[in-house]
Motif scaffolding. Structure first.
Motif, short mmCIF file in Angstrom:
data_model
loop_
_atom_site.label_atom_id
_atom_site.label_comp_id
_atom_site.label_asym_id
_atom_site.label_seq_id
_atom_site.Cartn_x
_atom_site.Cartn_y
_atom_site.Cartn_z
N ARG A 1 0.84 -1.21 0.00
CA ARG A 1 0.00 0.00 0.00
C ARG A 1 0.87 1.25 0.00
O ARG A 1 0.60 2.21 -0.70
CB ARG A 1 -0.86 0.01 1.26
CG ARG A 1 -2.29 -0.39 0.99
CD ARG A 1 -3.06 -0.27 2.27
NE ARG A 1 -4.36 0.30 2.07
CZ ARG A 1 -5.17 0.63 3.09
NH1 ARG A 1 -4.78 0.44 4.32
NH2 ARG A 1 -6.34 1.15 2.86
N ARG B 1 1.45 7.35 -6.81
CA ARG B 1 0.13 7.88 -7.20
C ARG B 1 -0.05 9.31 -6.71
O ARG B 1 -0.64 10.14 -7.37
CB ARG B 1 -0.96 7.02 -6.56
CG ARG B 1 -1.38 5.90 -7.47
CD ARG B 1 -2.66 5.32 -6.94
NE ARG B 1 -3.46 4.77 -8.03
CZ ARG B 1 -4.71 4.37 -7.88
NH1 ARG B 1 -5.28 4.47 -6.71
NH2 ARG B 1 -5.38 3.88 -8.88
N ARG B 2 0.45 9.57 -5.50
CA ARG B 2 0.30 10.90 -4.92
C ARG B 2 1.10 11.93 -5.72
O ARG B 2 0.72 13.06 -5.84
CB ARG B 2 0.79 10.86 -3.48
CG ARG B 2 -0.12 11.62 -2.52
CD ARG B 2 0.41 11.56 -1.12
NE ARG B 2 0.00 10.36 -0.43
CZ ARG B 2 0.64 9.88 0.64
NH1 ARG B 2 1.70 10.47 1.09
NH2 ARG B 2 0.22 8.81 1.24
N TRP C 1 2.42 1.65 -3.32
CA TRP C 1 1.40 1.92 -4.32
C TRP C 1 0.92 3.37 -4.23
O TRP C 1 0.68 4.04 -5.21
CB TRP C 1 0.23 0.95 -4.09
CG TRP C 1 -0.92 1.14 -5.02
CD1 TRP C 1 -2.07 1.80 -4.76
CD2 TRP C 1 -1.03 0.66 -6.36
NE1 TRP C 1 -2.89 1.76 -5.85
CE2 TRP C 1 -2.29 1.07 -6.84
CE3 TRP C 1 -0.18 -0.07 -7.19
CZ2 TRP C 1 -2.70 0.76 -8.12
CZ3 TRP C 1 -0.63 -0.37 -8.47
CH2 TRP C 1 -1.86 0.04 -8.93
N LEU C 2 0.79 3.86 -3.01
CA LEU C 2 0.25 5.20 -2.81
C LEU C 2 1.26 6.29 -3.11
O LEU C 2 0.89 7.37 -3.51
CB LEU C 2 -0.26 5.35 -1.37
CG LEU C 2 -1.56 4.61 -1.05
CD1 LEU C 2 -1.88 4.73 0.43
CD2 LEU C 2 -2.72 5.16 -1.87
#
Ligand SMILES: [Zn+2]
Length: 74
Positions: free
Chosen positions: A18, A25-26, A21-22
């Motif tokens: 997570r 993306r941010r 992954w985050l």
């Protein structure tokens, strides 16, 4: 007991996944926005994202120092 260890391992894997992954993306939407419009510093000529540029009238500057230098130099 083994089931518990598997659950803990899974929880760690999910937490790490997570996190990884985050992070990109941010950053992505911001980078895309920033690369959209570029402004040129009136003092040194460096290109900076328009949102980060310091404006003085219709001129753009890359930093406060260059804004001051641009103002004082004239
Ligand atoms: Zn500059």
């Amino acid at each position: 007991m083994r089931m518990l260890l598997i659950l803990i391992a899974l929880a760690i894997i999910v937490a790490v996944a997570r996190h990884l992954w985050l992070q990109p993306r941010r950053k992505d939407p911001r980078r895309r926005q920033l690369s959209g419009k570029m402004a040129q510093c009136s003092h040194c000529g460096m290109y900076i994202p328009e949102q980060e540029a310091l404006r003085d009238g219709d001129r753009c500057y890359c930093s406060q120092e260059h804004l001051d230098a641009g103002r004082g130099g004239e």
